[in-house]
Design a protein around this motif. Structure first.
Motif, PDB file in Angstrom:
ATOM      1  N   GLY A 193     -51.502  91.228 -61.424  1.00  0.00           N
ATOM      2  CA  GLY A 193     -52.797  91.663 -61.927  1.00  0.00           C
ATOM      3  C   GLY A 193     -53.490  92.494 -60.870  1.00  0.00           C
ATOM      4  N   VAL A 194     -54.624  93.043 -61.243  1.00  0.00           N
ATOM      5  CA  VAL A 194     -55.442  93.798 -60.292  1.00  0.00           C
ATOM      6  C   VAL A 194     -56.489  92.882 -59.687  1.00  0.00           C
ATOM      7  CG1 VAL A 194     -57.119  95.663 -60.037  1.00  0.00           C
ATOM      8  CG2 VAL A 194     -55.056  96.010 -61.405  1.00  0.00           C
ATOM      9  N   THR A 195     -57.150  92.121 -60.534  1.00  0.00           N
ATOM     10  CA  THR A 195     -58.263  91.285 -60.088  1.00  0.00           C
ATOM     11  C   THR A 195     -57.896  89.818 -60.159  1.00  0.00           C
ATOM     12  OG1 THR A 195     -59.133  91.311 -62.338  1.00  0.00           O
ATOM     13  CG2 THR A 195     -60.019  92.925 -60.797  1.00  0.00           C
ATOM     14  N   LYS A 196     -58.662  89.044 -59.427  1.00  0.00           N
ATOM     15  CA  LYS A 196     -58.441  87.607 -59.380  1.00  0.00           C
ATOM     16  C   LYS A 196     -59.469  86.906 -60.253  1.00  0.00           C
ATOM     17  CE  LYS A 196     -58.857  83.673 -56.259  1.00  0.00           C
ATOM     18  NZ  LYS A 196     -59.279  83.236 -54.917  1.00  0.00           N
ATOM     19  N   PHE A 197     -59.033  86.378 -61.371  1.00  0.00           N
ATOM     20  CA  PHE A 197     -59.891  85.517 -62.179  1.00  0.00           C
ATOM     21  C   PHE A 197     -59.733  84.089 -61.675  1.00  0.00           C
ATOM     22  CE2 PHE A 197     -60.033  89.137 -64.821  1.00  0.00           C
ATOM     23  CZ  PHE A 197     -61.117  89.002 -65.665  1.00  0.00           C
ATOM     24  N   SER A 198     -60.787  83.308 -61.818  1.00  0.00           N
ATOM     25  CA  SER A 198     -60.683  81.923 -61.352  1.00  0.00           C
ATOM     26  C   SER A 198     -59.568  81.221 -62.113  1.00  0.00           C
ATOM     27  CB  SER A 198     -62.015  81.187 -61.558  1.00  0.00           C
ATOM     28  OG  SER A 198     -62.381  81.199 -62.923  1.00  0.00           O
ATOM     29  N   GLN A 199     -58.844  80.364 -61.402  1.00  0.00           N
ATOM     30  CA  GLN A 199     -57.680  79.722 -61.991  1.00  0.00           C
ATOM     31  C   GLN A 199     -58.050  78.938 -63.242  1.00  0.00           C
ATOM     32  OE1 GLN A 199     -55.409  77.094 -59.435  1.00  0.00           O
ATOM     33  NE2 GLN A 199     -54.097  78.769 -58.839  1.00  0.00           N
ATOM     34  N   MET A 200     -59.166  78.247 -63.207  1.00  0.00           N
ATOM     35  CA  MET A 200     -59.540  77.427 -64.349  1.00  0.00           C
ATOM     36  C   MET A 200     -59.909  78.259 -65.556  1.00  0.00           C
ATOM     37  SD  MET A 200     -59.055  74.307 -63.662  1.00  0.00           S
ATOM     38  CE  MET A 200     -59.966  73.552 -65.010  1.00  0.00           C
ATOM     39  N   SER A 201     -60.351  79.504 -65.348  1.00  0.00           N
ATOM     40  CA  SER A 201     -60.865  80.290 -66.459  1.00  0.00           C
ATOM     41  C   SER A 201     -59.764  80.808 -67.367  1.00  0.00           C
ATOM     42  CB  SER A 201     -61.689  81.467 -65.944  1.00  0.00           C
ATOM     43  OG  SER A 201     -60.860  82.432 -65.330  1.00  0.00           O
ATOM     44  N   ILE A 202     -58.597  81.120 -66.817  1.00  0.00           N
ATOM     45  CA  ILE A 202     -57.527  81.666 -67.644  1.00  0.00           C
ATOM     46  C   ILE A 202     -56.274  80.798 -67.560  1.00  0.00           C
ATOM     47  CG2 ILE A 202     -55.912  83.592 -67.860  1.00  0.00           C
ATOM     48  CD1 ILE A 202     -58.085  85.498 -67.495  1.00  0.00           C
ATOM     49  N   PHE A 203     -55.904  80.376 -66.363  1.00  0.00           N
ATOM     50  CA  PHE A 203     -54.666  79.638 -66.209  1.00  0.00           C
ATOM     51  C   PHE A 203     -54.842  78.139 -66.383  1.00  0.00           C
ATOM     52  CE2 PHE A 203     -53.616  83.524 -63.743  1.00  0.00           C
ATOM     53  CZ  PHE A 203     -52.537  83.918 -64.514  1.00  0.00           C
ATOM     54  N   SER A 204     -56.073  77.718 -66.590  1.00  0.00           N
ATOM     55  CA  SER A 204     -56.358  76.309 -66.822  1.00  0.00           C
ATOM     56  C   SER A 204     -55.762  75.447 -65.718  1.00  0.00           C
ATOM     57  CB  SER A 204     -55.850  75.883 -68.201  1.00  0.00           C
ATOM     58  OG  SER A 204     -56.301  74.603 -68.532  1.00  0.00           O
ATOM     59  N   GLU A 205     -54.804  74.605 -66.032  1.00  0.00           N
ATOM     60  CA  GLU A 205     -54.290  73.662 -65.043  1.00  0.00           C
ATOM     61  C   GLU A 205     -53.047  74.191 -64.319  1.00  0.00           C
ATOM     62  OE1 GLU A 205     -53.692  69.980 -66.991  1.00  0.00           O
ATOM     63  OE2 GLU A 205     -55.801  69.698 -67.483  1.00  0.00           O
ATOM     64  N   LEU A 206     -52.839  75.483 -64.325  1.00  0.00           N
ATOM     65  CA  LEU A 206     -51.671  76.050 -63.650  1.00  0.00           C
ATOM     66  C   LEU A 206     -51.949  76.114 -62.147  1.00  0.00           C
ATOM     67  CD1 LEU A 206     -48.870  77.153 -64.306  1.00  0.00           C
ATOM     68  CD2 LEU A 206     -49.858  79.419 -64.457  1.00  0.00           C
TER      69      LEU A 206
END
Length: 540
Positions: A193-206
């Protein structure tokens, strides 16, 4: 006769190898990643070779051994097993509504269901993805490889629409969550990806996703490093130099000035932007390519949500890692977007204070940023800015520094008064900040025609302009004297690095009055202190 074919029109690994195009070998790092980790995330700016890397991983896991002949991985990989590969290019979902994005994702899934079959009871993208992984594993007997390229593309357009962003995240989360749940069936997961989204916001428990974006060992995984340019690509640089009728050393300096400067970790390798570098080598020029296809437009759309001129004021800023590496949806400033998007890069790292200094990486990015934002900040047309830089450069080439400053003074006089608020104007620091920003933009634009170094706009102005015969060292003061400006040049030793250069060195103090909103005094002196030129203007 061109000796080299450059991959300027494709990111397909197979085509590059079969057509004999230039390829910089990263396969040893790829092998190491697969050996060490199961889940890997890499963030890099756009046009930095992420898609090529994904396609190379795909060919590797599909067992296309013939494409890797002569590459480093041939000494490392012994088995060359073939795995089922599910490759999703998520940029195909950007600029779509939520229903459209869901349909596009389902279409991607259906392409693989034609190979591995579908259970009609699986309705949502996540359930279909889960079933797809199970069937691929059962039918091949091998664990599945999943490649997600540009995972953040669908959400970036919605960054400032909380309702729509949340709806998109929920749809993507249900799909991405499968990667965590089905780890027993997965050989390797690679996400870019280009940007870092918070882990909980998209990847949930990954939470087992290893983010290698700031690992020193993989700082050169995408892009072209200085070492690679000095070794495997040296014949290409020599060919480039010959075409431009310059020396190889001059060619290296030209490429470095325009396309180098990216650093992605505290002790990062020096990295060149591959998109621009390869196009320059192919076109045998030093054009600026990175902002070609809508980059400025996209950036400005994001910057509209912040005070727009702060984007330029971050050049030279010192920050802690938590300040510039936060998730974009939680950021209160444009700095994380500017860093993660490649507009700012790590210039240095202080291990004691644990602070990073960020700068625009090179002339290409700085000139693109300034030329794109100058009309919005100063409310002057691009043509006006281009005219200013031509007039200033023409004067400086002729050794006529007063002519260049006169052109700049005329340009400043036409800038509308309402571009700075009354609150900013009543504050001394606000006035100084504005004029330093103005000078920064003017001299940054000048760099397209002559060699200009603008140290930083966060502190005292310090500008060096170089032509074939002259070097000008300028110090700019707001509501202060020319004497103090020249004194600072001497006390800080700004001109000392150029004394043995062989070119004529001129020191110039420039005073700007916030009362009349323009240059009111300048004095240019030779290295021995002799006054070359001095002009004062009435404060009327």
């Amino acid at each position: 006769m061109r000796r080299y074919k450059y991959p300027v029109d494709t990111d397909q690994f197979q085509r590059i190898r079969e057509d004999g195009k230039v390829y910089v070998d990263k396969t040893d790092m790829m092998f190491e990643l697969v050996d060490k980790y199961q889940y890997v995330f890499l963030a890099r700016p756009r046009r930095f070779g992420k898609s090529l890397l994904c396609n190379t991983f795909k060919a590797y896991f599909q067992g296309q051994k013939e494409l890797f002949e002569g590459l480093k991985i041939m000494d490392l990989e012994k088995e060359w097993k073939k795995y089922p590969v599910l490759h999703f290019i998520m940029s195909g979902l950007k600029n779509l509504t939520i229903p459209e994005a869901k349909s596009a994702l389902e279409l991607y899934i259906s392409d693989y269901e034609k190979i591995y079959g579908r259970n009609t009871s699986e309705v949502s993208p996540g359930k279909r993805f889960r079933g797809l992984i199970h069937r691929a594993y059962e039918q091949t007997g091998e664990k599945v490889v999943v490649i997600l390229d540009e995972y953040d593309a669908p959400a970036m357009r919605l960054l400032y629409d909380k309702e729509q962003l949340e709806a998109m995240r929920m749809m993507l989360r249900e799909f991405y969550q499968v990667l965590k749940d089905e780890g027993a069936y997965l050989k390797f997961v690679f996400v870019t990806g280009v940007t870092k989204f918070s882990q909980m916001s998209i990847f949930s428990e990954l939470n087992n996703l290893t983010q290698i974006s700031m690992y020193d060992d993989y700082s050169g995984l995408c892009g072209i490093t200085q070492k690679e340019l000095d070794t495997v690509l040296r014949p290409c640089v020599e060919d480039y130099a010959e075409a431009l009728q310059i020396s190889t050393d001059e060619a290296y300096a030209l490429l470095k000035k325009n396309y180098d400067g990216y650093h992605f970790s505290p002790n990062s390798e020096d990295v060149y932007a591959p998109f621009s570098l390869l196009r320059a080598l192919d076109g045998r020029n030093s054009y600026h390519y990175w902002f070609e296809s809508g980059t400025t437009t996209s950036l400005i759309e994001h910057l509209q949500h912040y005070p727009i001129r702060t984007a330029l004021e971050y050049d030279g800023v010192e920050v802690g890692i938590n300040e510039f590496n936060v998730s974009c949806e939680n950021a209160s400033t444009p700095m994380p977007l500017l860093y993660q998007g490649g507009y700012l890069t790590i210039d240095s790292y202080d291990p004691v204070l644990k602070t990073y200094t960020l700068h625009f990486p090179n002339l290409e990015v700085r000139e693109g940023m300034v030329s794109g934002l100058m009309p919005l900040i100063l409310k002057r047309s691009i043509a006006d800015g281009n005219s200013l830089t031509r007039n200033m450069a023409s004067s400086m080439y002729k050794g006529n520094l007063p002519g260049a400053l006169t052109a700049l003074r005329s340009y400043i006089a036409k800038i509308p008064y309402d571009i700075i608020t009354k609150e900013e104007w009543d504050d001394r620091e606000g006035r100084e900040s504005f004029y330093k920003l103005l000078m920064y933009m003017a001299f940054s634009m000048l760099n397209t025609l002559v060699d200009t170094e603008v140290r930083s706009i966060t502190g005292r102005a310090d500008v060096v302009v170089k032509t074939k015969t002259d070097i000008y060292v300028l110090e700019l003061k707001v509501d202060d004297t020319v004497d103090n400006a020249l004194s600072q040049i001497d006390s800080k030793g700004y001109s000392i690095p150029y004394e043995a250069d062989g070119r004529r060195v001129t020191k110039c103090g420039v005073s700007i009055s916030s009362e009349v909103r323009n240059i009111v005094h300048w004095r240019a002196v030779a290295a021995d202190g002799t006054v070359i030129d001095e002009q004062r203007f009435d404060k009327q």
